[in-house]
Motif scaffolding. Sequence first.
Motif, PDB file in Angstrom:
ATOM      1  N   ILE A 129       1.004  -1.440  -0.167  1.00 27.46           N
ATOM      2  CA  ILE A 129       0.102  -0.224   0.354  1.00 27.46           C
ATOM      3  C   ILE A 129       0.552   1.443   0.020  1.00 27.46           C
ATOM      4  CG2 ILE A 129      -1.774   1.166   1.457  1.00 27.46           C
ATOM      5  CD1 ILE A 129      -2.437  -1.405   2.507  1.00 27.46           C
ATOM      6  N   VAL A 130       2.149   1.169   1.281  1.00 31.29           N
ATOM      7  CA  VAL A 130       3.182   2.699   1.269  1.00 31.29           C
ATOM      8  C   VAL A 130       3.328   2.296  -0.045  1.00 31.29           C
ATOM      9  CG1 VAL A 130       4.763   3.637   2.454  1.00 31.29           C
ATOM     10  CG2 VAL A 130       2.742   2.610   3.796  1.00 31.29           C
ATOM     11  N   GLY A 131       4.033   2.098  -1.350  1.00 33.56           N
ATOM     12  CA  GLY A 131       4.897   1.564  -2.150  1.00 33.56           C
ATOM     13  C   GLY A 131       3.520   2.293  -2.968  1.00 33.56           C
ATOM     14  N   VAL A 132       2.749   1.715  -3.273  1.00 35.29           N
ATOM     15  CA  VAL A 132       2.203   2.334  -3.906  1.00 35.29           C
ATOM     16  C   VAL A 132       1.525   3.389  -4.391  1.00 35.29           C
ATOM     17  CG1 VAL A 132      -0.516   2.518  -5.350  1.00 35.29           C
ATOM     18  CG2 VAL A 132       1.063  -0.134  -4.939  1.00 35.29           C
ATOM     19  N   GLU A 133       1.371   3.737  -2.927  1.00 30.64           N
ATOM     20  CA  GLU A 133       1.610   5.336  -2.435  1.00 30.64           C
ATOM     21  C   GLU A 133       2.083   5.980  -3.240  1.00 30.64           C
ATOM     22  OE1 GLU A 133       0.799   8.298   1.301  1.00 30.64           O
ATOM     23  OE2 GLU A 133       2.245   6.372   1.517  1.00 30.64           O
ATOM     24  N   PHE A 134       3.439   5.636  -3.057  1.00 37.14           N
ATOM     25  CA  PHE A 134       5.177   6.566  -3.331  1.00 37.14           C
ATOM     26  C   PHE A 134       4.866   6.775  -4.920  1.00 37.14           C
ATOM     27  CE2 PHE A 134       5.873   6.749   1.610  1.00 37.14           C
ATOM     28  CZ  PHE A 134       6.498   7.455   1.823  1.00 37.14           C
ATOM     29  N   GLY A 135       4.733   5.417  -4.986  1.00 39.94           N
ATOM     30  CA  GLY A 135       4.901   5.392  -6.637  1.00 39.94           C
ATOM     31  C   GLY A 135       3.888   6.579  -7.751  1.00 39.94           C
ATOM     32  N   LEU A 136       2.653   6.535  -6.895  1.00 38.10           N
ATOM     33  CA  LEU A 136       1.298   7.353  -7.552  1.00 38.10           C
ATOM     34  C   LEU A 136       2.060   9.066  -6.811  1.00 38.10           C
ATOM     35  CD1 LEU A 136      -1.571   4.909  -7.147  1.00 38.10           C
ATOM     36  CD2 LEU A 136      -0.241   5.739  -8.956  1.00 38.10           C
ATOM     37  N   ALA A 137       2.548   8.658  -6.233  1.00 40.79           N
ATOM     38  CA  ALA A 137       2.073  10.223  -5.688  1.00 40.79           C
ATOM     39  C   ALA A 137       3.577  11.203  -6.209  1.00 40.79           C
ATOM     40  CB  ALA A 137       2.835  10.201  -4.027  1.00 40.79           C
ATOM     41  N   LEU A 160       5.190  14.134 -13.012  1.00 44.67           N
ATOM     42  CA  LEU A 160       4.397  15.010 -14.504  1.00 44.67           C
ATOM     43  C   LEU A 160       3.911  15.980 -14.305  1.00 44.67           C
ATOM     44  CD1 LEU A 160       2.516  14.354 -17.498  1.00 44.67           C
ATOM     45  CD2 LEU A 160       1.042  13.459 -15.495  1.00 44.67           C
ATOM     46  N   LEU A 161       3.644  17.085 -13.468  1.00 45.89           N
ATOM     47  CA  LEU A 161       3.008  18.148 -13.233  1.00 45.89           C
ATOM     48  C   LEU A 161       4.175  19.135 -13.056  1.00 45.89           C
ATOM     49  CD1 LEU A 161       0.560  17.699  -9.819  1.00 45.89           C
ATOM     50  CD2 LEU A 161      -0.229  18.172 -12.563  1.00 45.89           C
ATOM     51  N   GLY A 162       5.921  18.180 -12.493  1.00 44.24           N
ATOM     52  CA  GLY A 162       6.280  19.331 -13.022  1.00 44.24           C
ATOM     53  C   GLY A 162       6.572  19.415 -14.526  1.00 44.24           C
ATOM     54  N   VAL A 163       7.008  18.394 -15.245  1.00 42.70           N
ATOM     55  CA  VAL A 163       6.842  18.673 -16.764  1.00 42.70           C
ATOM     56  C   VAL A 163       6.217  19.163 -17.367  1.00 42.70           C
ATOM     57  CG1 VAL A 163       7.432  16.907 -18.479  1.00 42.70           C
ATOM     58  CG2 VAL A 163       8.089  16.162 -16.815  1.00 42.70           C
ATOM     59  N   LEU A 164       4.780  19.593 -16.919  1.00 47.81           N
ATOM     60  CA  LEU A 164       3.940  19.909 -17.472  1.00 47.81           C
ATOM     61  C   LEU A 164       4.113  21.756 -16.870  1.00 47.81           C
ATOM     62  CD1 LEU A 164       0.426  17.779 -17.702  1.00 47.81           C
ATOM     63  CD2 LEU A 164       2.145  18.667 -19.072  1.00 47.81           C
ATOM     64  N   GLY A 165       4.406  22.051 -16.034  1.00 46.83           N
ATOM     65  CA  GLY A 165       4.593  23.309 -16.176  1.00 46.83           C
ATOM     66  C   GLY A 165       3.512  22.931 -14.891  1.00 46.83           C
ATOM     67  N   GLN A 166       3.290  22.492 -13.709  1.00 43.53           N
ATOM     68  CA  GLN A 166       2.288  23.097 -12.677  1.00 43.53           C
ATOM     69  C   GLN A 166       2.501  22.057 -11.792  1.00 43.53           C
ATOM     70  OE1 GLN A 166      -0.925  24.161 -13.840  1.00 43.53           O
ATOM     71  NE2 GLN A 166      -0.325  24.197 -15.485  1.00 43.53           N
ATOM     72  N   ALA A 167       3.966  22.758 -11.377  1.00 41.28           N
ATOM     73  CA  ALA A 167       4.324  22.700  -9.574  1.00 41.28           C
ATOM     74  C   ALA A 167       4.014  23.282  -8.768  1.00 41.28           C
ATOM     75  CB  ALA A 167       5.272  22.531 -10.030  1.00 41.28           C
ATOM     76  N   ASP A 168       2.636  23.624  -8.905  1.00 38.62           N
ATOM     77  CA  ASP A 168       1.620  24.573  -7.816  1.00 38.62           C
ATOM     78  C   ASP A 168       1.086  23.746  -7.871  1.00 38.62           C
ATOM     79  OD1 ASP A 168       2.711  27.038  -7.603  1.00 38.62           O
ATOM     80  OD2 ASP A 168       1.417  28.316  -9.291  1.00 38.62           O
ATOM     81  N   TYR A 169       0.110  22.802  -7.860  1.00 43.03           N
ATOM     82  CA  TYR A 169      -0.402  21.737  -7.900  1.00 43.03           C
ATOM     83  C   TYR A 169      -0.069  20.132  -7.144  1.00 43.03           C
ATOM     84  CZ  TYR A 169      -3.584  24.816  -9.860  1.00 43.03           C
ATOM     85  OH  TYR A 169      -4.114  26.713 -10.202  1.00 43.03           O
ATOM     86  N   ILE A 170       1.245  20.388  -7.814  1.00 45.14           N
ATOM     87  CA  ILE A 170       2.339  19.105  -6.432  1.00 45.14           C
ATOM     88  C   ILE A 170       1.408  18.983  -5.322  1.00 45.14           C
ATOM     89  CG2 ILE A 170       3.806  17.560  -6.208  1.00 45.14           C
ATOM     90  CD1 ILE A 170       5.623  19.072  -8.123  1.00 45.14           C
ATOM     91  N   PRO A 171       1.132  19.755  -4.782  1.00 39.54           N
ATOM     92  CA  PRO A 171       0.954  19.696  -2.820  1.00 39.54           C
ATOM     93  C   PRO A 171      -0.642  19.335  -3.167  1.00 39.54           C
ATOM     94  CG  PRO A 171       1.383  21.722  -2.950  1.00 39.54           C
ATOM     95  CD  PRO A 171       1.562  21.051  -5.203  1.00 39.54           C
TER      96      PRO A 171
END
Length: 186
Positions: free
Chosen positions: A81-89, A95-106
């Motif tokens: 469960i924690v591994g999947v969580e870390f992977g998805l996070a 992806l958000l960083g690459v798309l220029g949407q770093a403000d939405y990472i949190p």
Amino acid sequence: MEKLRQSRRDGGITALVEGFFGAAWFGWGQAAPPAWLSPWLTVGSVAALLVAIAGAVVGFTSPASTAAINNREAGRRYGIIVGVEFGLAGLGAALLGVLGQADYIPVWICAVVGVHFVPLAAVLRDRNLIPLAVLVAATAVVALVAGLVTDVAPSTVTGVGAGLSLTVFGLLALIGALRAKAITTP
């Protein structure tokens, strides 16, 4: 629901983890808060760390054999469960960083954290993880909306919402652990 009863050790470790991550979220909320909120985020971080410290004392002075993940199967499920969580996070944040949407990472991290509490509830014998999941996931939704329609930084909303939720639930776990000891002490 007997299988969802936490041991004293579980309650202490829950308080440790939730307090620690509560402090982390309050810290992330410091990225771009309004000036009036910054001192309150600091107070939240300190309170959360006190919950974590008290949880560590209670948890680590209780028998390890009583822990929910003391057996191999529970430990394996927890790790998955924690591994999947870390992977998805991590993938979503990248992806958000690459798309220029770093403000939405949190926002993304907050949503993933909220959802991961649902399967952890049974593994950790902690029914309080379900309402915590709802609160943390709802915080992500509010942060997303706030980020899209206001000038409030999503990190501010997630910092306050997730930090407060984790700290309060960590304190509840700590109180439950202390009560469990008081009940079982002759």
